[in-house]
Design a protein around this motif. Structure first.
Motif, PDB file in Angstrom:
ATOM      1  N   GLY A 181       0.808  -1.215   0.000  1.00 35.96           N
ATOM      2  CA  GLY A 181       0.000   0.000   0.000  1.00 35.96           C
ATOM      3  C   GLY A 181       0.839   1.261   0.000  1.00 35.96           C
ATOM      4  N   GLY A 182       2.127   1.116  -0.316  1.00 40.55           N
ATOM      5  CA  GLY A 182       3.021   2.269  -0.352  1.00 40.55           C
ATOM      6  C   GLY A 182       3.274   2.746  -1.766  1.00 40.55           C
ATOM      7  N   ALA A 183       4.447   3.336  -1.978  1.00 41.17           N
ATOM      8  CA  ALA A 183       4.774   3.891  -3.296  1.00 41.17           C
ATOM      9  C   ALA A 183       6.256   3.718  -3.573  1.00 41.17           C
ATOM     10  CB  ALA A 183       4.410   5.369  -3.359  1.00 41.17           C
ATOM     11  N   THR A 184       6.573   3.502  -4.843  1.00 41.08           N
ATOM     12  CA  THR A 184       7.959   3.499  -5.321  1.00 41.08           C
ATOM     13  C   THR A 184       8.161   4.766  -6.136  1.00 41.08           C
ATOM     14  OG1 THR A 184       8.168   1.087  -5.356  1.00 41.08           O
ATOM     15  CG2 THR A 184       9.628   2.335  -6.803  1.00 41.08           C
ATOM     16  N   LEU A 185       9.192   5.517  -5.788  1.00 41.67           N
ATOM     17  CA  LEU A 185       9.383   6.853  -6.351  1.00 41.67           C
ATOM     18  C   LEU A 185      10.783   6.995  -6.925  1.00 41.67           C
ATOM     19  CD1 LEU A 185       8.126   9.749  -6.584  1.00 41.67           C
ATOM     20  CD2 LEU A 185       9.264  10.258  -4.417  1.00 41.67           C
ATOM     21  N   ASP A 186      10.871   7.403  -8.179  1.00 37.54           N
ATOM     22  CA  ASP A 186      12.160   7.700  -8.807  1.00 37.54           C
ATOM     23  C   ASP A 186      12.241   9.198  -9.084  1.00 37.54           C
ATOM     24  OD1 ASP A 186      14.409   8.048 -10.335  1.00 37.54           O
ATOM     25  OD2 ASP A 186      13.875   6.601 -11.889  1.00 37.54           O
ATOM     26  N   ILE A 187      12.927   9.905  -8.186  1.00 40.68           N
ATOM     27  CA  ILE A 187      13.191  11.330  -8.398  1.00 40.68           C
ATOM     28  C   ILE A 187      14.699  11.582  -8.395  1.00 40.68           C
ATOM     29  CG2 ILE A 187      11.015  12.267  -7.551  1.00 40.68           C
ATOM     30  CD1 ILE A 187      12.412  12.699  -4.828  1.00 40.68           C
ATOM     31  N   ALA A 188      15.441  10.552  -8.800  1.00 42.60           N
ATOM     32  CA  ALA A 188      16.898  10.662  -8.814  1.00 42.60           C
ATOM     33  C   ALA A 188      17.349  11.774  -9.741  1.00 42.60           C
ATOM     34  CB  ALA A 188      17.516   9.335  -9.243  1.00 42.60           C
ATOM     35  N   ALA A 189      18.330  12.526  -9.293  1.00 41.86           N
ATOM     36  CA  ALA A 189      18.891  13.592 -10.118  1.00 41.86           C
ATOM     37  C   ALA A 189      19.780  12.960 -11.182  1.00 41.86           C
ATOM     38  CB  ALA A 189      19.708  14.540  -9.249  1.00 41.86           C
TER      39      ALA A 189
END
Length: 326
Positions: free
Chosen positions: A139-147
């Motif tokens: 129920g979470g999230a995977t986030l790609d905000i890598a610079a």
């Protein structure tokens, strides 16, 4: 005890309840928050991220120091990829699981961590789909905000956006603004000190000096520096065959060095410091950069730090060196 009827609820109580509802519904920010989640535009799409997540798996090196600065302790990290001088507490903490490296990530460890947020991307970018399956179950999230270097505005703008987003997620907006302001000041100082100086962008890997333009080219892109090899470089994991004699013949005014050996060597092995490798080159004896001591050795852990703090400190280092020589 009897339940209050609708008539028994006072007008002030109704107003108070209405205010709470409106506050919850309008707790939005520039990136589109709603209720207990935040909508983030990420490399892997528009992602609904929980606010103030408590079980964070942190995989992205470029975000690590910012997450740490915001007082967040992750439940799992790739311990072998973290800068030892910055993350000794995390590395030595038995309650923080080790997910291995990007070459062989331990997906079962990540799954067992029961994450409500996985900060992914960068070295782990190819595993985004697999990681998303894990957070779909939790129920979470995977986030790609890598610079990244190819992000809009380059890595520099990406680092600023990343910091702002992390501030929104963890409720540390003011701290994010301070981090970004410090970085911008350091970058501006380096810009002001650079005015067309020639430079060799070097990497020391395997005890040898090679062309590091692939990694350092985007780093110096905002600065007015002229790469004597015009940005041409092969994969930094391989020896391009560049010789000390060729570097000496190019005779740059300055050299900026990234010491990959110092960053990746583990265990009891002690790599030869980059400064010693340079000093041992007879071909460099008559060069302008050696005569004038114009060799800038970046933080030995630059290769694994890679976040906004590391970039900012390195820009300040360049600003100070170029300024002192002016």
């Amino acid at each position: 005890m009897s339940r209050p009827t609708v008539r028994s609820i006072t007008l002030p109580a109704l107003l108070a309840a209405l205010i709470l509802v409106l506050t919850a519904c309008s707790s939005s920010s520039g990136t589109g928050a709603s209720g207990d989640t935040l909508t983030v535009q990420a490399t892997n799409g528009q992602i609904q991220v929980p606010r103030n997540p408590t079980r964070v798996v942190l995989l992205d090196n470029t975000a690590a120091e910012t997450v740490q600065a915001m007082g967040v302790t992750p439940v799992a990290v790739p311990k072998g990829l973290l800068a030892k001088s910055k993350f000794a507490d995390w590395i030595d903490d038995p309650d923080i699981a080790d997910v291995g490296s990007h070459n062989e990530p331990k997906m079962e460890v990540i799954e067992d961590a029961d994450p409500d947020l996985i900060i992914a991307g960068y070295r782990f970018a190819k595993y985004t789909d697999d990681l998303t399956k894990i957070t779909d179950q939790t129920g979470g999230a995977t986030l790609d905000i890598a610079a990244s270097d190819d992000a809009p505005g380059g890595r520099q703008e990406a680092l600023l956006r990343q910091t702002t987003t992390l501030g929104e997620i963890f409720g540390k907006q003011q701290q994010a603004e301070q981090i970004n302001a410090t970085f911008t000041k350091q970058l501006d100082a380096a810009k002001a000190a650079s005015h067309g100086q020639t430079v060799f962008l070097s990497i020391v890997s395997g005890g040898k000096i090679d062309n590091g333009a692939k990694r350092l080219g985007p780093f110096v892109a905002p600065l007015d520096l002229k790469d004597v090899f015009a940005g041409k470089a092969g994969d930094h994991h391989q020896n391009s065959g560049l010789t000390p004699e060729a570097i000496a013949q190019a005779n740059p005014q300055w050299v900026i060095v990234m010491d990959r050996d110092a960053a990746v060597t583990s265990g009891g092995d002690r790599p030869t410091p980059a400064a010693s490798v340079f000093a041992a080159q007879e071909a460099f004896a008559g060069t302008e950069f050696m005569r004038n001591d114009h060799v800038i050795y970046l933080d030995p852990e630059f290769y694994v730090r890679e976040g906004i703090q590391s970039y900012g400190q390195s820009y300040q280092q360049i600003a100070d060196a170029l300024g002192d020589a002016a």
